[in-house]
Motif scaffolding. Structure first.
Motif, PDB file in Angstrom:
ATOM      1  N   PRO B  22       0.819  -1.231   0.000  1.00  0.00           N
ATOM      2  CA  PRO B  22       0.000   0.000   0.000  1.00  0.00           C
ATOM      3  C   PRO B  22       0.850   1.277   0.000  1.00  0.00           C
ATOM      4  CG  PRO B  22      -0.831  -1.549   1.622  1.00  0.00           C
ATOM      5  CD  PRO B  22       0.482  -2.110   1.141  1.00  0.00           C
ATOM      6  N   LEU B  26       1.115   4.230  -2.832  1.00  0.00           N
ATOM      7  CA  LEU B  26       0.977   5.647  -2.511  1.00  0.00           C
ATOM      8  C   LEU B  26       2.113   6.464  -3.125  1.00  0.00           C
ATOM      9  CD1 LEU B  26      -0.502   7.791  -0.391  1.00  0.00           C
ATOM     10  CD2 LEU B  26       1.745   7.585   0.690  1.00  0.00           C
ATOM     11  N   ALA B 115      -1.933  -0.044   4.841  1.00  0.00           N
ATOM     12  CA  ALA B 115      -3.032   0.531   4.061  1.00  0.00           C
ATOM     13  C   ALA B 115      -3.703   1.650   4.857  1.00  0.00           C
ATOM     14  CB  ALA B 115      -4.048  -0.552   3.706  1.00  0.00           C
ATOM     15  N   ASP B 116      -3.877   1.378   6.132  1.00  0.00           N
ATOM     16  CA  ASP B 116      -4.457   2.368   7.030  1.00  0.00           C
ATOM     17  C   ASP B 116      -3.578   3.629   7.068  1.00  0.00           C
ATOM     18  OD1 ASP B 116      -6.330   3.108   9.070  1.00  0.00           O
ATOM     19  OD2 ASP B 116      -4.672   2.836  10.506  1.00  0.00           O
ATOM     20  N   ALA B 119      -3.601   5.790   3.907  1.00  0.00           N
ATOM     21  CA  ALA B 119      -4.784   6.647   3.797  1.00  0.00           C
ATOM     22  C   ALA B 119      -4.603   7.935   4.598  1.00  0.00           C
ATOM     23  CB  ALA B 119      -6.013   5.897   4.283  1.00  0.00           C
ATOM     24  N   LYS B 120      -3.706   7.900   5.559  1.00  0.00           N
ATOM     25  CA  LYS B 120      -3.535   9.068   6.439  1.00  0.00           C
ATOM     26  C   LYS B 120      -2.350   9.954   6.048  1.00  0.00           C
ATOM     27  CE  LYS B 120      -5.389   6.628  10.459  1.00  0.00           C
ATOM     28  NZ  LYS B 120      -4.943   5.720  11.533  1.00  0.00           N
TER      29      LYS B 120
END
Ligand code: ADP
Ligand code: MG
Lengths: 255, 428
Positions: B22, B26, B115-116, B119-120
């Motif tokens: 992830p 990004l 992944a978490d 997203a941040k």
């Protein structure tokens, strides 16, 4: 000790001191009196080495040495001390740090060991009590938020700490109430010593009730127009400056 | 019209890396967005005073390898994580397993956690205003995730030593993300240091997300060398009643840029931002701060001091943006600047944008020199000119140095300041 010959000094092209002659010997106390604007502070500042004033002619020696060639800090180390009429406030530099740096600069100059923080604290507390200043003032910024009287006592405290050869006190008595005046007078008297001279600039005669000067000089329009013993101060008190043919603040008008 | 120069494509190739999928995705996405990005010029508003210091050669596009050894100047009294050229060095790091506190390098994260995190990342920063620091998101090879559970209290500061080894030209992209859950407490010290002398870029981003009533202190000390161009951004988001304190101490370099962006998003949040910058020689330093009062009843207090000697150049740009709903905001910004030479330059610009009507907002900026009357007073007491200069210069920043809550940082900063005084004020 101090010998001033035909000293001329100016600021921004304007001549303020117009030929000062003065001899001060060790052990003596000289009072310099005179109306506002006559040049008393200018004389004091020039002796301490304030470069804002230009010495245009004349000579000044301290124990035979040409004072005018020395930097301000060298003069201080040779024993000149000026208690400022208007001490500056220096926030961010603690009074204690300032005083210790000063005392240690002098000690280093004399080849003595520097005082550590604890030794100095002890000394500073003693001297602050001598001028009736709460030792809490030591922790504050230099003169920061001090009242007029507290600033004057802080100046006197420095004189007592530094034990100069020549102490120049520029209106250290002004703006004080009766009690504070007594404290300052006691401090000045404590400074009196055989090997020390004191040049006391004062606008009023009231300090002279407590400190008996050996000589009194009247400074007006940048010149010493009259010198005498302590009785001159009393005469001035009685008759005012008008008696000498000068008005208060006339010096400024004359410029 | 001449075409504005764009970021060389060479800078958009990330090094191979063991990052979880992830995060790799990004990076790729962020890189794509930067294709043909114009480089800042004199006409770029937020780089107006600094674009001339930016000198990115293609050799600097290479990712520096995680090797070499510099060694921190800080005697670390807390927990320690060492990043070398943007990559964590576990052998040099030292911190225990702590209850409720996760400290993990990005490379060790599970795909789910990664992944978490993906997203941040960048969520605290306005990417339009930190263009160049945005490069970090396209290039980071590792990073540190610090995640505090509710009520977790870190008992000692965590030091991250960001070392850059400049044996060859290249760049490093350190990355840090801090999540402080409600009522957690944490102090992070980030020290940026360097070794070697080849021209390099350190491009770094640190983010803090504070939940309700979290308390975070961030200390940032930059003592990198004369070969390091530093472009850094720090982003902060604060929820209800959270407290964020920042202490930035920076010594100049060929290019030093730090953007600090704080968003007060929950009522009762408070931030305190202190900054000290010292430059000499031909050095540069540019601090851009933004405080956004989004929610009502928030306080911000900002105090920055610049000292510029010789022909150096310091820049401060402080923006306060009070949103329409941010009633009863309290914002105080103060910037004082000291020029120690007539050849030095300081540019300061407070920017206030206020859209709420019931706010208290004060700002002030001054530029001055050492006070002659104060100098005379000090030397008239036998203090040398040099020492008088030191006392007065130190007085200008001492309050801020003393507020740094970690003694080791105060000591290092003081040592560096003394070196600065030694080279700036000559012996009598
Ligand atoms: N910094 C200065 N700039 C311009 N004029 C000054 C300055 N300091 C003193 N003077 C002028 O010099 C004269 C003497 O001032 P001063 O020595 O302070 O007098 P006194 O201490 O006797 O009251 C006054 O006319 C005063 O206005
Ligand atoms: Mg006077």
């Amino acid at each position: 000790m101090l010998s001033i010959k035909d000293l001329h000094a100016s600021i921004e092209g304007k001549e303020i001191l117009k030929g000062i002659n003065l001899e001060i010997r060790a052990g003596e106390v000289h009072a310099i009196m005179g109306p506002n604007g006559s040049g008393k502070s200018t004389l004091s500042q020039v002796l301490a080495g304030n470069e804002a004033f230009a010495v245009t002619s004349g000579e000044v020696t301290l124990n035979g040495e040409n004072l005018l060639e020395l930097e301000t800090e060298e003069r201080a180390r040779e024993g000149i001390f000026l208690a400022f009429q208007y001490p500056v406030e220096i926030p961010g530099v603690s009074n204690l740090q300032f005083l210790r740096t000063s005392v240690n600069a002098m000690r280093t100059h004399r080849g003595e060991k520097e005082m550590n923080a604890a030794e100095f604290m002890k000394l500073a507390k003693e001297v602050s009590r001598q001028v009736d200043l709460d030792p809490a003032f030591l922790k504050r910024g230099v003169n920061e938020g001090f009242s007029g009287g507290e600033k004057k006592r802080n100046e006197l405290m420095q004189a007592l700490l530094l034990q100069p050869k020549l102490a120049i006190l520029d209106e250290t008595d002004s703006g004080l109430d009766i009690d504070a005046l007594k404290v300052v007078a006691d401090g000045v008297n404590a400074l009196r010593a055989e090997d020390r001279a004191i040049m006391m600039v004062t606008h009023y005669q009231r300090l002279l009730n407590h400190i008996v000067p050996d000589y009194v000089h009247v400074l007006a329009g940048g010149r010493i127009i009259k010198s005498g013993g302590r009785e001159l101060a009393l005469e001035l008190e009685e008759k005012g400056y008008g008696w000498l043919g000068i008005k208060e603040d006339a010096a400024e008008a004359a410029n | 019209m001449k075409q504005a120069p764009t970021l060389s494509a060479a800078f958009l190739h990330p090094a191979g890396s063991s990052l979880p999928e992830p995060l790799l995705a990004l990076r790729k996405e962020r890189g794509t967005a930067l294709v043909d990005m114009p480089l800042p010029t004199r006409k770029t508003e937020n780089w107006k005073y600094s674009s001339k210091y930016l000198k990115l050669s293609d050799e600097m596009a290479i990712s520096l390898p995680a090797q070499g050894k510099t060694g921190s100047s800080l005697a670390v009294p807390g927990y320690k994580v060492v990043f070398r050229n943007g990559i964590m060095i576990p052998e040099a790091s030292d911190y225990p397993d702590l209850d409720g506190i996760m400290i993990s390098r990005f490379g060790d994260l599970s795909d789910a956690t990664a992944a978490d995190l993906a997203a941040k990342l960048d969520g605290t920063l306005n990417r339009n205003t930190v263009q160049l620091a945005g490069l970090n998101s396209a290039r980071f090879e590792d990073g540190l995730l610090i995640s505090l559970s509710p009520n977790a209290v870190m008992d000692q500061p965590l030091f991250i030593i960001h070392e850059v080894d400049a044996d060859a030209s290249g760049s490093a992209f350190p990355r840090v993300f801090v999540e402080a859950a409600r009522h957690s407490q944490f102090t992070l010290v980030e020290e940026y240091i360097s070794a070697g002398s080849e021209p390099v870029m350190v491009n770094t981003v640190t983010e803090f997300v504070l939940a309700d009533s979290a308390q975070v202190t961030s200390i940032r000390l930059n003592t990198e060398g004369e070969n390091v161009q530093h472009i850094g951004a720090t982003g902060v988001r604060q929820q209800r009643n959270s407290r964020f304190a920042s202490h930035c101490v920076g010594f100049g370099g060929p290019l030093r840029r730090h953007d600090l962006q704080v968003r007060l998003e929950g009522e009762g949040a408070e931030c305190k931002l202190n900054g000290v910058v010292v430059t000499q020689g031909k050095q540069h330093y540019d601090n851009h701060t933004t405080i956004e009062h989004v929610a009502a009843h928030c306080n911000s207090e900002e105090t920055y001091r610049n000292i510029a000697a010789d022909q150096s150049h310091a820049v401060f740009n402080g923006r306060i943006h009070i949103h329409q709903d941010a009633q009863k905001s309290n914002a105080n910004m103060n910037n004082k600047n000291l020029l120690l030479s007539t050849g030095a330059e300081i540019d300061t610009k407070p920017e206030l944008e206020i859209y709420a009507d019931d706010v208290k907002c004060a700002h002030g900026a001054t530029i001055g020199q050492l006070d002659e009357a104060s100098l005379f007073y000090l030397v008239s007491r036998g203090i040398s000119r040099r020492q008088a200069n030191v006392l007065l210069t130190m007085a200008f920043i001492n309050e801020l140095v003393q507020q740094i809550p970690v003694e080791a940082v105060r000591d290092t900063a003081t040592k560096r300041l003394n070196q600065f005084f030694d080279s700036t004020f000559e012996e009598a």
